[in-house]
Write a protein that holds these residues in place. Structure first.
Motif, short mmCIF file in Angstrom:
data_model
loop_
_atom_site.label_atom_id
_atom_site.label_comp_id
_atom_site.label_asym_id
_atom_site.label_seq_id
_atom_site.Cartn_x
_atom_site.Cartn_y
_atom_site.Cartn_z
N LEU A 133 40.73 41.65 47.65
CA LEU A 133 41.21 40.45 46.99
C LEU A 133 42.58 40.09 47.57
CD1 LEU A 133 40.42 41.04 43.19
CD2 LEU A 133 39.07 39.76 44.85
N THR A 134 42.84 38.81 47.69
CA THR A 134 44.16 38.28 48.03
C THR A 134 44.77 37.68 46.78
OG1 THR A 134 43.27 36.11 48.59
CG2 THR A 134 43.38 37.76 50.37
N ASP A 135 46.00 37.19 46.87
CA ASP A 135 46.61 36.52 45.72
C ASP A 135 45.70 35.41 45.21
OD1 ASP A 135 48.82 38.14 46.13
OD2 ASP A 135 50.25 36.50 46.34
N PHE A 136 45.19 34.60 46.14
CA PHE A 136 44.32 33.49 45.75
C PHE A 136 43.10 33.99 44.98
CE2 PHE A 136 40.52 30.98 46.55
CZ PHE A 136 40.91 29.75 46.05
N LEU A 137 42.44 35.02 45.49
CA LEU A 137 41.22 35.49 44.85
C LEU A 137 41.50 36.19 43.53
CD1 LEU A 137 39.15 36.65 47.94
CD2 LEU A 137 38.67 34.72 46.42
N VAL A 138 42.67 36.79 43.38
CA VAL A 138 43.04 37.33 42.07
C VAL A 138 43.17 36.19 41.05
CG1 VAL A 138 44.82 38.54 40.75
CG2 VAL A 138 44.13 39.40 43.00
N ARG A 139 43.85 35.11 41.47
CA ARG A 139 44.00 33.96 40.56
C ARG A 139 42.66 33.32 40.24
NH1 ARG A 139 48.25 32.69 44.35
NH2 ARG A 139 50.31 33.11 43.45
N GLN A 140 41.77 33.28 41.22
CA GLN A 140 40.52 32.54 41.09
C GLN A 140 39.30 33.46 41.01
OE1 GLN A 140 40.57 29.30 40.75
NE2 GLN A 140 42.73 28.97 41.24
N PHE A 141 39.49 34.65 40.48
CA PHE A 141 38.44 35.67 40.48
C PHE A 141 37.17 35.19 39.79
CE2 PHE A 141 36.31 39.42 38.69
CZ PHE A 141 36.15 40.21 39.82
N ASP A 142 37.32 34.61 38.62
CA ASP A 142 36.14 34.16 37.89
C ASP A 142 35.42 33.05 38.63
OD1 ASP A 142 36.43 35.99 35.88
OD2 ASP A 142 37.31 34.59 34.44
N ALA A 143 36.17 32.09 39.18
CA ALA A 143 35.56 30.94 39.84
C ALA A 143 34.94 31.28 41.18
CB ALA A 143 36.61 29.84 40.02
N PHE A 144 35.49 32.29 41.89
CA PHE A 144 35.04 32.55 43.25
C PHE A 144 34.26 33.85 43.39
CE2 PHE A 144 37.83 29.15 44.08
CZ PHE A 144 37.48 28.61 45.30
N VAL A 145 34.31 34.72 42.39
CA VAL A 145 33.59 35.99 42.47
C VAL A 145 32.64 36.16 41.29
CG1 VAL A 145 33.77 38.52 42.61
CG2 VAL A 145 35.49 37.08 43.74
N TRP A 146 33.18 36.22 40.10
CA TRP A 146 32.42 36.61 38.92
C TRP A 146 31.28 35.63 38.61
CZ3 TRP A 146 32.66 41.28 36.91
CH2 TRP A 146 32.11 41.52 35.65
N LYS A 147 31.61 34.35 38.51
CA LYS A 147 30.59 33.35 38.15
C LYS A 147 29.62 33.05 39.29
CE LYS A 147 33.24 31.23 34.42
NZ LYS A 147 33.91 30.00 33.91
N PRO A 148 30.09 32.85 40.53
CA PRO A 148 29.12 32.58 41.60
C PRO A 148 28.09 33.68 41.79
CG PRO A 148 31.30 31.95 42.31
CD PRO A 148 31.47 32.68 41.01
N LEU A 149 28.46 34.93 41.51
CA LEU A 149 27.52 36.04 41.63
C LEU A 149 26.65 36.19 40.39
CD1 LEU A 149 29.73 38.74 43.40
CD2 LEU A 149 27.96 37.28 44.41
N GLY A 150 26.90 35.38 39.35
CA GLY A 150 26.10 35.43 38.14
C GLY A 150 26.44 36.57 37.22
#
Length: 216
Positions: A133-150
């Protein structure tokens, strides 16, 4: 949309056209907007404009090359030089080939995790079981990791996606205790060990500095 002081959150979400006052255009992934804007301000790179493509392309690497090509064609008559602030980012060499064809430079390396960590250092690491994770992905974890993966709907998919990972590695661009705590919580959600590496901007900073100083 054109703006003199672009909002990094809007840059990362939507993509923003440049103000059009510089001689160099950085055509970047929206996930790098905050970092690039900080480097621009810190170094007073007033001759550089920034245009970001939507950060959600991070999840659709097959669309990156076409989007970059279209953006270069759109903006190239307005600038002395255009540089692409993407690494390969899952395009399988297609982005590099397109940039070479168009005569524009891009950031070296396989992905942003490598150039934040530093390519030479990253290549020596044995991180095959690390999820980054980068700073961006920490901030956007739900939008870019958690939810897209279902995982918000089917948490049982965790083992399918992350069963072969052992460690969540947070590559920190900023020394922010709140972001570190969020990253630690995200590691716990994925049931992974947590590791934080303070990278700063790594090779991104040196690459942009070289482009900023080069004659055009």
């Amino acid at each position: 949309m054109t703006t003199q002081n672009p909002d990094p959150d809007r840059l990362t979400a939507e993509g923003v056209a440049p103000a059009g006052r510089g001689t160099i255009l950085l055509l970047a992934c929206g996930a790098l907007a905050r970092e690039i804007l900080d480097l621009k301000a810190r170094n007073r790179w007033d001759h550089i404009d920034l245009a970001c493509l939507p950060a959600i392309l991070h999840n659709h690497p097959e669309k990156i090359t076409g989007a970059v090509r279209d953006a270069v064609v759109k903006h190239r008559d307005n600038y002395d030089a255009i540089h692409v602030v993407y690494a390969d980012c899952g395009t399988g060499g297609l982005l590099q080939a397109a940039c070479a064809e168009m005569g524009v430079e891009m950031v070296a390396g396989p992905h942003c995790y490598a150039f934040f960590d530093g390519l030479a250092r990253f290549e020596t690491r044995d991180d095959i079981t690390a999820f980054y994770l980068t700073d961006f992905l920490v901030r956007q974890f739900d939008a870019f990791v958690w939810k897209p993966l279902g995982l918000d709907r089917h948490p049982d998919l965790r083992d399918l996606y992350f069963g072969h990972y052992e460690t969540l590695v947070y590559l920190a661009q900023t020394d922010d205790p709140a972001l570190t705590e969020k990253a630690r919580e995200q590691a716990a959600r994925l049931r992974l060990r947590f590791e934080r590496r303070m990278t700063g901007y790594g090779d991104l900073e040196t690459t942009l500095a070289g482009w900023a100083a080069a004659p055009v």
